[in-house]
Write a protein that holds these residues in place. Sequence first.
Motif, short mmCIF file in Angstrom:
data_model
loop_
_atom_site.label_atom_id
_atom_site.label_comp_id
_atom_site.label_asym_id
_atom_site.label_seq_id
_atom_site.Cartn_x
_atom_site.Cartn_y
_atom_site.Cartn_z
N CYS A 1 4.13 6.20 5.60
CA CYS A 1 4.23 6.10 7.06
C CYS A 1 5.61 5.65 7.52
O CYS A 1 6.02 5.97 8.63
CB CYS A 1 3.16 5.17 7.60
SG CYS A 1 1.50 5.90 7.48
N GLN A 2 6.31 4.94 6.69
CA GLN A 2 7.68 4.57 7.05
C GLN A 2 8.55 5.81 7.16
O GLN A 2 9.40 5.90 8.03
CB GLN A 2 8.27 3.62 6.01
CG GLN A 2 7.71 2.23 6.08
CD GLN A 2 8.20 1.34 4.94
OE1 GLN A 2 8.89 1.78 4.03
NE2 GLN A 2 7.80 0.07 4.99
N ASP A 3 8.31 6.78 6.29
CA ASP A 3 9.09 8.01 6.29
C ASP A 3 8.52 9.08 7.21
O ASP A 3 9.22 10.00 7.62
CB ASP A 3 9.18 8.58 4.87
CG ASP A 3 9.96 7.68 3.93
OD1 ASP A 3 10.81 6.91 4.42
OD2 ASP A 3 9.71 7.74 2.71
N ASN A 4 7.21 9.00 7.53
CA ASN A 4 6.54 10.04 8.30
C ASN A 4 5.65 9.43 9.39
O ASN A 4 4.43 9.64 9.39
CB ASN A 4 5.68 10.90 7.37
CG ASN A 4 6.46 11.46 6.21
OD1 ASN A 4 7.30 12.31 6.39
ND2 ASN A 4 6.21 10.94 5.03
N PRO A 5 6.20 8.71 10.32
CA PRO A 5 5.36 8.03 11.32
C PRO A 5 4.61 8.96 12.26
O PRO A 5 3.62 8.57 12.87
CB PRO A 5 6.37 7.16 12.08
CG PRO A 5 7.67 7.83 11.88
CD PRO A 5 7.61 8.46 10.53
N GLU A 6 5.04 10.21 12.35
CA GLU A 6 4.42 11.13 13.29
C GLU A 6 3.15 11.80 12.75
O GLU A 6 2.43 12.47 13.48
CB GLU A 6 5.43 12.21 13.69
CG GLU A 6 5.77 13.23 12.60
CD GLU A 6 6.70 12.71 11.49
OE1 GLU A 6 6.77 13.37 10.45
OE2 GLU A 6 7.32 11.65 11.66
N ASP B 1 0.84 -1.19 0.00
CA ASP B 1 0.00 0.00 0.00
C ASP B 1 0.88 1.25 0.00
O ASP B 1 1.84 1.33 0.78
CB ASP B 1 -0.87 -0.04 1.26
CG ASP B 1 -1.83 1.12 1.36
OD1 ASP B 1 -1.93 1.90 0.41
OD2 ASP B 1 -2.50 1.22 2.40
N PRO B 2 0.59 2.24 -0.83
CA PRO B 2 1.39 3.46 -0.86
C PRO B 2 1.44 4.17 0.50
O PRO B 2 2.42 4.83 0.83
CB PRO B 2 0.69 4.34 -1.90
CG PRO B 2 -0.13 3.42 -2.71
CD PRO B 2 -0.46 2.26 -1.84
N LEU B 3 0.40 4.02 1.30
CA LEU B 3 0.39 4.65 2.62
C LEU B 3 1.47 4.04 3.52
O LEU B 3 2.04 4.73 4.36
CB LEU B 3 -0.99 4.51 3.27
CG LEU B 3 -1.18 5.23 4.59
CD1 LEU B 3 -0.95 6.74 4.45
CD2 LEU B 3 -2.55 4.95 5.15
#
Length: 67
Positions: free
Chosen positions: A53-58, A47-49
């Motif tokens: 989320c791997q790069d922007n978990p916050e 999934d692209p999300l």
Amino acid sequence: MIEKKVVEAKEVCEGDETSDECKVAWDEVEEVSQAKADFRRRLEKQDPLEYYCQDNPETDECRVYED
């Protein structure tokens, strides 16, 4: 990359298509082709999300709430 390996294999096999070097060259073509196919399948499944989320978990989109 695959096209480059095909050209190399054709060059190696010009003199003797039954030589061990020729067989190895075509094996390399097959391996590169299979690796590309495997990579495409993995990209289609994820999934692209998940990448985001791997790069922007916050970020809000990536928060995980527990009950």
